[in-house]
Design an enzyme around this catalytic site. Sequence first.
Site, mmCIF file in Angstrom:
data_model
loop_
_atom_site.group_PDB
_atom_site.id
_atom_site.type_symbol
_atom_site.label_atom_id
_atom_site.label_comp_id
_atom_site.label_asym_id
_atom_site.label_seq_id
_atom_site.Cartn_x
_atom_site.Cartn_y
_atom_site.Cartn_z
ATOM 1 N N HIS A 1 0.810 -1.219 0.000
ATOM 2 C CA HIS A 1 0.000 0.000 0.000
ATOM 3 C C HIS A 1 0.842 1.267 0.000
ATOM 4 C CE1 HIS A 1 -3.441 -2.689 1.597
ATOM 5 N NE2 HIS A 1 -3.455 -2.613 0.275
ATOM 6 N N SER B 1 -6.721 -2.195 -0.478
ATOM 7 C CA SER B 1 -6.342 -1.411 -1.659
ATOM 8 C C SER B 1 -7.503 -0.618 -2.261
ATOM 9 C CB SER B 1 -5.729 -2.338 -2.719
ATOM 10 O OG SER B 1 -4.684 -3.098 -2.176
ATOM 11 N N GLU C 1 -14.008 -9.064 -7.312
ATOM 12 C CA GLU C 1 -13.833 -9.987 -6.195
ATOM 13 C C GLU C 1 -14.788 -11.153 -6.389
ATOM 14 O OE1 GLU C 1 -12.724 -12.166 -3.347
ATOM 15 O OE2 GLU C 1 -11.645 -10.280 -3.705
ATOM 16 N N ASP D 1 -2.858 -8.645 -7.391
ATOM 17 C CA ASP D 1 -2.415 -9.179 -6.096
ATOM 18 C C ASP D 1 -3.305 -10.336 -5.638
ATOM 19 O OD1 ASP D 1 -4.591 -7.515 -5.646
ATOM 20 O OD2 ASP D 1 -3.937 -6.976 -3.637
#
Length: 280
Positions: A19, A100, A118, A164
């Site tokens: 981050h 994030s 997601e 990620d």
Amino acid sequence: MLSYRHSYHAGNHADVLKHIVLTLSINALKEKEKPFLYLDTHSGAGRYLLKSEHSEKTGEYLSGINLLWQQPNIPELLNTYLSVIKRYNPFSELKYYPGSPLIAKQLLRQQDKLNLTELHPTDYPLLRQEFSKDKRAKVLREDGFAQLKSKLPHEFRRGIILIDPSYEIKNDYQIIPKALFEAYKRFATGVYLIWYPVVSRTQTQKMIDSIIKLGIRRISQFELAIKPDNNQKGMTASGMLVINPPWKLHEQMQTILPWLKNTLDVEKTGSFIAQELVSE
């Protein structure tokens, strides 16, 4: 695939590194007025309660964001990152950690756009709720790697693409170089941030070598280890590969990483890397 929950790991040393690189990259793109896209392939729930059963079970945040939170003097380069954390923790107690998507939500401007994905059936509704009133954002329950094909190129010529995954699926190490190559062909001007864990150095290095062999120019590596490599279970280090890094990022990370190691590497057995893997 759908068993991984980032709530067990939120705010750990890997999140801190990831981050910090993200906030510095966003700030760099904001120096120009033109809008940009923020694309997050594996967004998670967005916000994490650090006193939750999941977080308390691992306690990983205690050796991550909690150590930064206690520091009386923070390097100026970390002001943006810490300011976002403080927005979700307006009092002295560290209660929430923003993932994030929420960091990007706070830092992006009105003209910028967010594309978030997601798959987890519990985390997706939480993420969607966080952005229910944000007209800049699209929140999708779709395969994040597929977004690198379907959403690129974007109408904006500028963008930050955060890749990620959890790496709980071993295939992720093979999927990332292929997906990255397809994305770069479509959107060569984007800033790509690829997060990686170091659980098995051999496995991680294979993926990095595969990315180097893609023929993509301008790749930097920033890594923080809180322990030496070993054969025991658990993550000893994590890193960020940055394609098309903003011009100040390397210098900034060379300043930040020694301080970060000194702060998070309590046992003083770790290390850090700040290097250019592939030049112009």
